[in-house]
Design a protein around this motif. Structure first.
Motif, mmCIF file in Angstrom:
data_model
loop_
_atom_site.group_PDB
_atom_site.id
_atom_site.type_symbol
_atom_site.label_atom_id
_atom_site.label_comp_id
_atom_site.label_asym_id
_atom_site.label_seq_id
_atom_site.Cartn_x
_atom_site.Cartn_y
_atom_site.Cartn_z
ATOM 1 N N GLN A 137 0.796 -1.219 0.000
ATOM 2 C CA GLN A 137 0.000 0.000 0.000
ATOM 3 C C GLN A 137 0.832 1.274 0.000
ATOM 4 O OE1 GLN A 137 -4.196 -1.292 2.125
ATOM 5 N NE2 GLN A 137 -2.967 0.359 2.977
ATOM 6 N N CYS A 138 2.025 1.183 0.601
ATOM 7 C CA CYS A 138 2.804 2.415 0.780
ATOM 8 C C CYS A 138 4.283 2.090 0.867
ATOM 9 C CB CYS A 138 2.356 3.146 2.049
ATOM 10 S SG CYS A 138 3.268 4.673 2.414
ATOM 11 N N LEU A 139 5.093 2.940 0.252
ATOM 12 C CA LEU A 139 6.544 2.919 0.447
ATOM 13 C C LEU A 139 6.938 4.238 1.095
ATOM 14 C CD1 LEU A 139 9.339 1.734 -1.909
ATOM 15 C CD2 LEU A 139 9.468 4.017 -0.882
ATOM 16 N N ALA A 174 15.716 9.444 -4.321
ATOM 17 C CA ALA A 174 15.149 9.854 -5.610
ATOM 18 C C ALA A 174 14.790 8.639 -6.462
ATOM 19 C CB ALA A 174 16.151 10.737 -6.352
ATOM 20 N N VAL A 175 15.657 7.644 -6.507
ATOM 21 C CA VAL A 175 15.362 6.428 -7.265
ATOM 22 C C VAL A 175 14.107 5.751 -6.712
ATOM 23 C CG1 VAL A 175 16.178 4.106 -7.828
ATOM 24 C CG2 VAL A 175 17.752 6.042 -7.968
ATOM 25 N N LEU A 176 14.023 5.663 -5.404
ATOM 26 C CA LEU A 176 12.890 4.971 -4.777
ATOM 27 C C LEU A 176 11.561 5.643 -5.115
ATOM 28 C CD1 LEU A 176 14.536 4.182 -1.335
ATOM 29 C CD2 LEU A 176 13.605 2.477 -2.918
ATOM 30 N N HIS A 177 11.529 6.957 -5.074
ATOM 31 C CA HIS A 177 10.251 7.647 -5.274
ATOM 32 C C HIS A 177 9.931 7.923 -6.741
ATOM 33 C CE1 HIS A 177 9.053 8.245 -1.093
ATOM 34 N NE2 HIS A 177 10.345 8.355 -0.840
ATOM 35 N N TRP A 237 6.064 1.778 -9.531
ATOM 36 C CA TRP A 237 5.936 0.409 -10.045
ATOM 37 C C TRP A 237 5.558 -0.576 -8.942
ATOM 38 C CZ3 TRP A 237 8.578 -4.103 -8.809
ATOM 39 C CH2 TRP A 237 8.365 -5.185 -9.663
ATOM 40 N N LEU A 238 6.067 -0.361 -7.734
ATOM 41 C CA LEU A 238 5.954 -1.355 -6.662
ATOM 42 C C LEU A 238 4.612 -1.316 -5.940
ATOM 43 C CD1 LEU A 238 7.600 -3.525 -5.063
ATOM 44 C CD2 LEU A 238 8.254 -1.666 -3.498
ATOM 45 N N VAL A 239 4.117 -0.126 -5.643
ATOM 46 C CA VAL A 239 2.884 -0.009 -4.862
ATOM 47 C C VAL A 239 1.730 -0.650 -5.641
ATOM 48 C CG1 VAL A 239 1.182 1.624 -3.941
ATOM 49 C CG2 VAL A 239 3.634 1.983 -3.542
ATOM 50 N N LEU A 260 13.928 -5.047 -10.236
ATOM 51 C CA LEU A 260 14.677 -3.897 -9.730
ATOM 52 C C LEU A 260 16.181 -4.031 -9.954
ATOM 53 C CD1 LEU A 260 12.857 -3.107 -6.359
ATOM 54 C CD2 LEU A 260 12.447 -2.135 -8.635
ATOM 55 N N MET A 261 16.670 -5.263 -10.054
ATOM 56 C CA MET A 261 18.112 -5.469 -10.238
ATOM 57 C C MET A 261 18.533 -5.468 -11.699
ATOM 58 S SD MET A 261 19.798 -5.549 -7.412
ATOM 59 C CE MET A 261 21.303 -6.449 -7.815
#
Length: 411
Positions: free
Chosen positions: A5-7, A44-47, A53-55, A69-70
């Motif tokens: 649901q959230c990162l 910055a990469v994470l957001h 893509w992940l949520v 991701l790798m």
């Protein structure tokens, strides 16, 4: 399904290299991950690329997430910001896996190979690696007359001033192995291209003091911090040969140059350890195929997390090489490394820094590894076995960003 649901990312100005990731699912669970160095770039990469893509995806599909991701279109080169971001997410997903099933991560990985593992103390001080620059200013610095120990575990000052007394102190606490880097200060004059005989003799003196004080009762590792050309590293390693050094770690400037590293290994009797600086199992496979190392070191916050870490551990086992997880960075990485070290068949050490264990690591997380007589005990709590203390996100210097719908705004 266990829907993400959230990162959330959390940074604090006091520790500018550290970043934490919390992943929340519709089960009401929160998984914790961490990475280190270039925290704002990782954020910055994470957001910008990972969270959108992940949520909404299934948090149970750890392997599928890791493979996505790798293998970014750009950025997959050793421990890039993209790989460090993937590492933090992966640790959080494994934390969720253990919490979901009520088991520690080492059990989720396939079970324990041992109930405890030997530690060695990296002889850093309380503020080591606390800056944002690479090089001597980041902690690998000369110790001058004006430097005053900040407490009983300011071990970098100790090994430069009286390495023998430091070895005695460690033995008294149950540690039977230590790592020091007195040769770092010699690299600045030539940019690591050469080391003179007087410089080499000065850099070897702390090792000699340890042997004079405690004999063979303690193992000693030489950290070379990827500062040296191949020829300078050969001279250093050959100089260490008669001192019973357990390993020389990251001896050359380009640890991804496996042919040069293998050539160095052939020219010295000192075992070679590498390398916390590598990312992804493929790099480790290439290093092992080249015959470049005797010991395999990895950092789970840099190599791709536990998903890549267990593949690297399997490679170490297949090539009959001992494994040693790294920690000189953050508390979540440490406890994740311990989970892998308890699981992996060829693991022989978990690195620790007693200065950080006794001070600021305790200010960040709820639980740290239990060490008895120099042996780190297998964690028993579900997941990684630690959480951020609630007051961390309430700090005035905390920078918090969220993507998605949190269970509770702000964590």
């Amino acid at each position: 399904m266990s829907k993400i649901q959230c990162l959330r990312t959390i940074r604090i100005a006091e520790r500018p290299n550290l970043i934490w990731v919390e992943i929340e699912t519709d089960e009401g669970l929160v998984g914790l991950g961490e990475s280190f160095r270039g925290a704002q770039a990782v954020e910055a990469v994470l957001h910008e690329t990972v969270a959108p893509w992940l949520v909404g995806r299934d948090s149970r599909r750890i392997e599928a997430v890791s493979r996505h991701l790798m293998t970014p279109y750009l950025g997959f080169a050793s421990a890039s910001a993209e790989v460090r971001a993937a590492s933090a997410v992966d640790l959080a997903l494994w934390d969720l896996m253990g919490k979901r099933h009520g088991i520690p991560v080492h059990e989720a990985l396939g079970g324990a190979s041992r109930s405890e593992i030997r530690t060695y103390n990296t002889c850093a001080g309380y503020a080591y690696n606390s800056g944002t620059a690479k090089g001597l200013a980041a902690g690998r610095r000369d110790i001058g007359a004006a430097d005053v120990a900040a407490g009983p575990y300011d071990d970098q000052i100790a090994f430069m001033r009286d390495a023998g007394a430091l070895a005695e102190s460690l033995l008294a606490e149950g540690y039977s192995a230590m790592k020091i880097w007195p040769l770092d200060i010699q690299a600045a004059a030539s940019g690591g291209q050469m080391i003179t005989l007087p410089e080499l003799k000065a850099g070897l003196e702390p090792f000699r003091k340890i042997r004079a004080a405690v004999g063979d009762r303690i193992e000693v590792m030489a950290e070379l911090h990827s500062l040296w050309s191949s020829q300078a590293a050969i001279r250093i390693c050959q100089g260490l040969e008669d001192l019973g050094i357990f390993w020389a770690e990251d001896p050359i400037a380009k640890m991804g140059d496996f042919q040069t590293l293998a050539d160095l290994r052939r020219q010295t009797r000192v075992p070679i350890c590498g390398s916390e600086t590598l990312g992804g199992a493929v790099s480790y496979r290439q290093m092992l195929e080249a015959g470049a190392v005797d010991f395999v070191m990895l950092d789970l916050a840099w190599c791709g997390g536990l998903t890549e870490g267990r593949k690297i551990a399997a490679l170490a086992e297949a090539f009959a090489k001992p494994l040693a997880p790294h920690d000189c960075t953050g508390p979540v990485t440490l406890i994740a490394g311990l989970q892998l070290a308890i699981h992996a068949p060829t693991a022989i050490f978990q690195e620790v820094v007693r200065a950080t264990l006794a001070t600021w690591y305790r200010d960040l997380v709820t639980d740290l590894p239990v060490i008895k007589g120099g042996m780190a005990q297998a964690p028993t709590a579900p997941g990684l076995g630690t959480n951020l203390l609630p007051e961390v996100r309430r700090r005035e210097d905390a920078a918090i960003r969220e993507y998605g719908t949190p269970l509770q705004p702000g964590g």
